[in-house]
Write an enzyme that holds these catalytic residues in place. Sequence first.
Site, PDB file in Angstrom:
ATOM      1  CG  ASP A 228      33.302  43.668  42.034  1.00 48.56           C
ATOM      2  OD1 ASP A 228      33.259  44.709  41.359  1.00 48.56           O
ATOM      3  OD2 ASP A 228      32.295  43.120  42.521  1.00 48.56           O
ATOM      4  CG  HIS A 229      41.342  44.842  42.738  1.00 44.40           C
ATOM      5  ND1 HIS A 229      41.944  44.253  43.826  1.00 44.40           N
ATOM      6  CD2 HIS A 229      42.354  45.212  41.906  1.00 44.40           C
ATOM      7  CE1 HIS A 229      43.253  44.271  43.664  1.00 44.40           C
ATOM      8  NE2 HIS A 229      43.526  44.833  42.506  1.00 44.40           N
ATOM      9  N   PRO A 230      39.771  41.944  44.110  1.00 42.12           N
ATOM     10  CG  PRO A 230      41.421  40.302  44.100  1.00 42.12           C
ATOM     11  CD  PRO A 230      40.703  41.256  43.206  1.00 42.12           C
TER      12      PRO A 230
END
Length: 398
Positions: A228-230
């Site tokens: 997941d993208h932070p």
Amino acid sequence: MSLSGIRVVDLTRIISGPFCTQLLADLGADVIKIETIGGDPLREQGAKVNGFSWYFAAYNRNKRSVSLDLYSDEGKAILRQIIRSADVLVENFRPGVLDKMGLSKPELEELNSNLIVCNISGFGASGPYAQRPAFDFIAQALSGFMSVNGVEGEPPLRSGLPISDLVAGLYGALGVVSRLVGRQGPGETPSGVQNVDISLTDSMVSLLSYMASDHLAIGRSPMRSGNDHPLVAPYGVFETADKPIALAPSNDGVYAKLLTAMDLQHLHSDSRFVTNADRLANRGALRGILEPIFRSAPSAHWIALLNKAGVPVGPILTVPEVFEDPQIMHRDMKIEVDHGDRGPVQMLGFPMKFSQDSCEVRLAAPTLGEHSGQVLAEAGFSQAEIDAFVQHGVLRQD
């Protein structure tokens, strides 16, 4: 090519240095790879075909090989003579080794005051860690890079690729090219030996991107977020009916296209998902809505549908699948090079595409000492001297 006429003396081995000099060679430079009598250790690593390492071939095309006993006075004298006519010297020894070889900056100034010297090492030429041994794994660990990879609560992860070696090689080549351009600039005159100091660890720190900027701005330590993208949601890996896909709706506009394409327009007004900050706070809930829908159809369906809608999405390919992908094939990112008696060698293609004077393989990866006699003759040694060097074990010729 743009570096045609530039001569590079390459004292490097393994990956970071050879990758740097191969980039220069691919851009047209005449790269003379100086190897020990035993050769670059990479010659004995990786998968071999007909006794030849394709791993070595992958980083040493477009180079000429000279094999010297650099522990002998004669070998060092030959090297100094070759350096006299060079434009660039690249090495990836630990700091100080070049000095011990009799090639300190003052000594190089006497040999060739117009020389550009690129030094690639684990921690750079200065600082408290300068003399520490280092490899790619250590640079990945110490740079903070590993700390942001993986899933929170689980151990940090290294990159599967030797990324610090590769990035340091890129920076090394860029630094050399910048010095060459500066040397040719208006009003420029040679100002003595110029050093390009490249550190594997510095190179990795430079890649910390928004992980570093958020910390520097507000003191926040980045959390590991896996695939997941932070900073953006939904953005990550989603399972479909057959294979996982990578989904990257990076802003509100693309997110809206995603909802429309998936017939989820009602989520536009869902207070949990209106802004990216809302979606980050409720990432799990949003994923819980999207995942069952993605699982209802195969990956090819979603890739076609979402790409048509303007949503970045793609398959997660294995390495064998990469080289069967039509885009990769169209871009010639796998090439085959004839290596004579060693047979054809397949390797990665050229990532830099030019409208004119495209990169090409002028020379296959050399056998050890393949060009020793040729290069020494160019440096002014007679055939009798070359034969004597071979007889004394100072020079190896294939």
